[in-house]
Design a protein around this motif. Structure first.
Motif, PDB file in Angstrom:
ATOM      1  N   ARG A   1       0.830  -1.206   0.000  1.00 52.30           N
ATOM      2  CA  ARG A   1       0.000   0.000   0.000  1.00 52.30           C
ATOM      3  C   ARG A   1       0.868   1.260   0.000  1.00 52.30           C
ATOM      4  O   ARG A   1       0.560   2.247  -0.686  1.00 52.30           O
ATOM      5  CB  ARG A   1      -0.919  -0.012   1.216  1.00 52.30           C
ATOM      6  CG  ARG A   1      -1.909   1.150   1.244  1.00 52.30           C
ATOM      7  CD  ARG A   1      -2.888   1.003   2.389  1.00 52.30           C
ATOM      8  NE  ARG A   1      -2.213   1.002   3.680  1.00 52.30           N
ATOM      9  CZ  ARG A   1      -2.313   0.020   4.579  1.00 52.30           C
ATOM     10  NH1 ARG A   1      -3.043  -1.037   4.337  1.00 52.30           N
ATOM     11  NH2 ARG A   1      -1.661   0.087   5.730  1.00 52.30           N
TER      12      ARG A   1
ATOM     13  N   SER B   1      -7.025   8.047   0.741  1.00 52.36           N
ATOM     14  CA  SER B   1      -7.157   7.410  -0.574  1.00 52.36           C
ATOM     15  C   SER B   1      -8.262   8.051  -1.400  1.00 52.36           C
ATOM     16  O   SER B   1      -8.099   8.289  -2.608  1.00 52.36           O
ATOM     17  CB  SER B   1      -7.427   5.909  -0.396  1.00 52.36           C
ATOM     18  OG  SER B   1      -6.381   5.281   0.296  1.00 52.36           O
TER      19      SER B   1
ATOM     20  N   ALA C   1      -6.787   5.943 -10.697  1.00 49.95           N
ATOM     21  CA  ALA C   1      -6.951   4.490 -10.718  1.00 49.95           C
ATOM     22  C   ALA C   1      -6.219   3.839  -9.552  1.00 49.95           C
ATOM     23  O   ALA C   1      -6.763   2.960  -8.855  1.00 49.95           O
ATOM     24  CB  ALA C   1      -6.436   3.931 -12.046  1.00 49.95           C
ATOM     25  N   ILE C   2      -4.981   4.260  -9.307  1.00 45.45           N
ATOM     26  CA  ILE C   2      -4.216   3.711  -8.179  1.00 45.45           C
ATOM     27  C   ILE C   2      -4.917   4.017  -6.862  1.00 45.45           C
ATOM     28  O   ILE C   2      -5.090   3.143  -5.996  1.00 45.45           O
ATOM     29  CB  ILE C   2      -2.787   4.297  -8.176  1.00 45.45           C
ATOM     30  CG1 ILE C   2      -2.011   3.837  -9.415  1.00 45.45           C
ATOM     31  CG2 ILE C   2      -2.044   3.883  -6.908  1.00 45.45           C
ATOM     32  CD1 ILE C   2      -0.686   4.545  -9.602  1.00 45.45           C
ATOM     33  N   SER C   3      -5.356   5.264  -6.708  1.00 40.31           N
ATOM     34  CA  SER C   3      -5.985   5.687  -5.454  1.00 40.31           C
ATOM     35  C   SER C   3      -7.341   5.018  -5.262  1.00 40.31           C
ATOM     36  O   SER C   3      -7.747   4.740  -4.134  1.00 40.31           O
ATOM     37  CB  SER C   3      -6.145   7.208  -5.433  1.00 40.31           C
ATOM     38  OG  SER C   3      -4.905   7.842  -5.648  1.00 40.31           O
TER      39      SER C   3
ATOM     40  N   CYS D   1      -8.137   1.973  -6.164  1.00 39.65           N
ATOM     41  CA  CYS D   1      -7.837   0.638  -5.611  1.00 39.65           C
ATOM     42  C   CYS D   1      -7.479   0.736  -4.129  1.00 39.65           C
ATOM     43  O   CYS D   1      -7.887  -0.110  -3.315  1.00 39.65           O
ATOM     44  CB  CYS D   1      -6.695   0.001  -6.393  1.00 39.65           C
ATOM     45  SG  CYS D   1      -7.097  -0.380  -8.121  1.00 39.65           S
TER      46      CYS D   1
ATOM     47  N   VAL E   1     -10.707   1.224  -2.085  1.00 39.46           N
ATOM     48  CA  VAL E   1     -11.462  -0.031  -1.925  1.00 39.46           C
ATOM     49  C   VAL E   1     -10.803  -0.904  -0.859  1.00 39.46           C
ATOM     50  O   VAL E   1     -11.486  -1.488   0.002  1.00 39.46           O
ATOM     51  CB  VAL E   1     -11.542  -0.779  -3.266  1.00 39.46           C
ATOM     52  CG1 VAL E   1     -12.124  -2.176  -3.075  1.00 39.46           C
ATOM     53  CG2 VAL E   1     -12.387   0.012  -4.264  1.00 39.46           C
ATOM     54  N   ALA E   2      -9.466  -0.993  -0.891  1.00 49.53           N
ATOM     55  CA  ALA E   2      -8.764  -1.780   0.114  1.00 49.53           C
ATOM     56  C   ALA E   2      -8.945  -1.192   1.510  1.00 49.53           C
ATOM     57  O   ALA E   2      -9.107  -1.935   2.492  1.00 49.53           O
ATOM     58  CB  ALA E   2      -7.279  -1.852  -0.239  1.00 49.53           C
TER      59      ALA E   2
END
Length: 496
Positions: free
Chosen positions: A307, A372, A469-471, A473, A476-477
């Motif tokens: 992360r 995030s 897109a990275i953020s 994900c 969601v995590a």
């Protein structure tokens, strides 16, 4: 009615037992008494120690507004990404090594040697005949600046133990210097580049190292006398093979990533895989490995490191990509770009202070979600500006982009401390710093791929989409982490 235990001869304590009981009560009262307040370390000592630590964050962030000028001066393209990656690779390797050398040789000696390296490389850099030589100077600067923080911690600990003083003021000073300088670096760099050209960010190191070295010689605590055999033992435990394998793996990976914009060098990817596997093998076999990858068996820790890499890839994509666009497409110049980036820096400091309070009440889970989500929003906002956008709109954008860093940094740092075994806290912290540097390197490669040699509106928009897109994900995590934590809490409450 049964006899009272106090009057029963069989249960009545003897004289020796009564004396022992009285002594125990006195000891217990002493243990529970409010500890005597200890004096703070004197500011004349804290100042010089903290001053040296500003060099690493400054040199890592000032370059953001100098890359355009360096590209134009040398006619270089994606190769300038190595000016970022070289420093971070050097720092990732040199920081733990400098800490061990400080324990052996003495932190003041190692700190002064690091400052001398920074001064020497900064004097050579403005006269570099090529980008390659300039990258080499940045590597040497990375080695020298990496020594300052571990040496600063060691000097604080030694001074606090010797003077029986409270070290909280000194540790706070080290943290503030790091956070403030990395945030203000682009603004200060913009002023220097505007006044002296790209070489100004190197010239600035010279007086800073002279002042820092003078202050350390005058006021920092003296080093203890060490045995010569201790140096040999420390050098043997530095795991030089592990360091070289790590540098080879990361260097070849970066070389492959930077080649994707033109002709991919697949041999570099193969070499990176081989060097990476050798790094893992070395880590599992060395008595004191440079990277203790055995910690990755801890699922919570390994997930936090992944992360952290993703978070810093997104964050440094903003930190290095936005100033380049402000200079080249929006045509604000280095000074203007630095001033527009100032709200991002100030908001980052505010968000760090706010995140500290939330962390105390709620833990890292909510911080991860907030950081995030806002980072994803910031990425989407980067798809909106064009080269005709007004400055006030760009300032508002920077205010939003400054929010997530404090939340993400605080959350990931505390997640590492919560998950790491107490006996391996140092090694876990070292891997955390390495994860940050890996993220910064990947951000440099991402920008070289998406932006190329000249930053356009399209390049900024593609960068924003990648960051979103990275953020996304990560968000969601983080949400899944919060839900699983609440479910565990409910099960624990039901079992109780």
């Amino acid at each position: 009615m049964p006899p009272s235990s106090e009057n029963s001869p069989a249960l009545r304590p003897s004289g020796d037992e009564m004396a022992s009981t009285a002594e125990d009560q006195i000891d217990r009262r002493a243990d529970t008494a409010v500890p005597e307040a200890r004096p703070q370390l004197p500011q004349r000592m804290v100042g010089p120690i903290a001053f040296g630590t500003i060099l690493q964050p400054l040199n890592s962030s000032m370059i953001a507004v100098a890359l355009v000028g360096i590209q134009a001066h040398f006619g270089a393209g994606p190769a300038t990404a190595w000016l970022v990656s070289g420093l971070y690779l050097a720092t990732a390797v040199a920081a733990p090594a400098a800490g061990r050398l400080a324990d052996t040789l003495g932190p003041r000696k190692v700190s002064l040697a690091g400052l001398a390296l920074v001064a020497l490389a900064s004097l050579v850099a403005p006269f570099a005949p090529s980008v390659g030589v300039l990258v080499a100077c940045r590597v040497v600067i990375g080695i020298g600046t990496a020594a300052q923080y571990p040496c600063g911690l060691a000097m604080v600990r030694r001074a606090a133990d010797r003077m029986r003083a409270d070290s909280h003021n000194a540790l706070a000073a080290l943290t503030v210097c790091s956070q403030v300088m990395v945030a203000l670096g682009p603004t200060l760099g913009g002023v220097l580049v505007g006044g002296f050209g790209w070489s100004g960010i190197f010239w600035a190191n010279v007086p800073l190292t002279v002042v820092g070295a003078t202050a350390i010689l005058l006021w920092a605590p003296a080093d203890p006398v060490r045995e010569s055999s201790a140096l040999r033992r420390t050098l043997a435990e530095l795991d030089l093979p592990g360091m070289l394998l790590f540098v080879a793996a990361m260097g070849l990976l970066m070389y492959w990533l930077l080649s994707l914009a033109q002709t991919p060098f697949w041999w570099a990817l193969g070499g990176a895989v081989v060097a990476g596997l050798c790094t893992v093998w070395r880590s599992l076999r060395a008595p004191v490995p440079f990277l203790d990858l055995r910690l990755l068996s801890n699922r919570a820790l390994s997930f936090t490191y992944v992360r952290t890499i993703a978070t810093y890839t997104a964050y440094y994509g903003i930190f290095y990509g936005l100033p380049q666009w402000l200079e080249e497409s929006r045509d604000l110049g280095a000074s203007g770009a630095g001033l527009v980036m100032l709200p991002l820096a100030l908001m980052g400091i505010v968000s760090t202070l706010t995140a500290t309070r939330v962390q105390k009440r709620r833990g890292p889970g909510p911080l991860l979600l907030i950081g995030s989500v806002v980072l994803a929003v910031g990425g989407l906002l980067l798809t909106l500006p064009t080269h005709t956008s007004p400055v006030w709109l760009l300032v508002l954008l920077c205010l939003v982009l400054g929010i997530p860093n404090g939340y993400n940094s605080m959350a990931n740092q505390n997640a590492v401390y919560e998950a790491a075994p107490a006996a391996q806290a140092g090694a876990a912290g070292g891997l955390y710093r390495t994860a940050q540097y890996v993220g910064a390197n990947l951000a440099a490669a991402m920008l070289a791929l998406l932006i190329g040699t000249h930053s356009t509106d399209g390049g900024l928009h593609h960068t924003g989409l990648a960051i979103a897109a990275i953020s996304g994900c990560l968000a969601v995590a983080a949400l899944g982490r919060l839900r699983s934590g609440r479910a565990r809490g409910l099960r624990t409450a039901a079992g109780a």
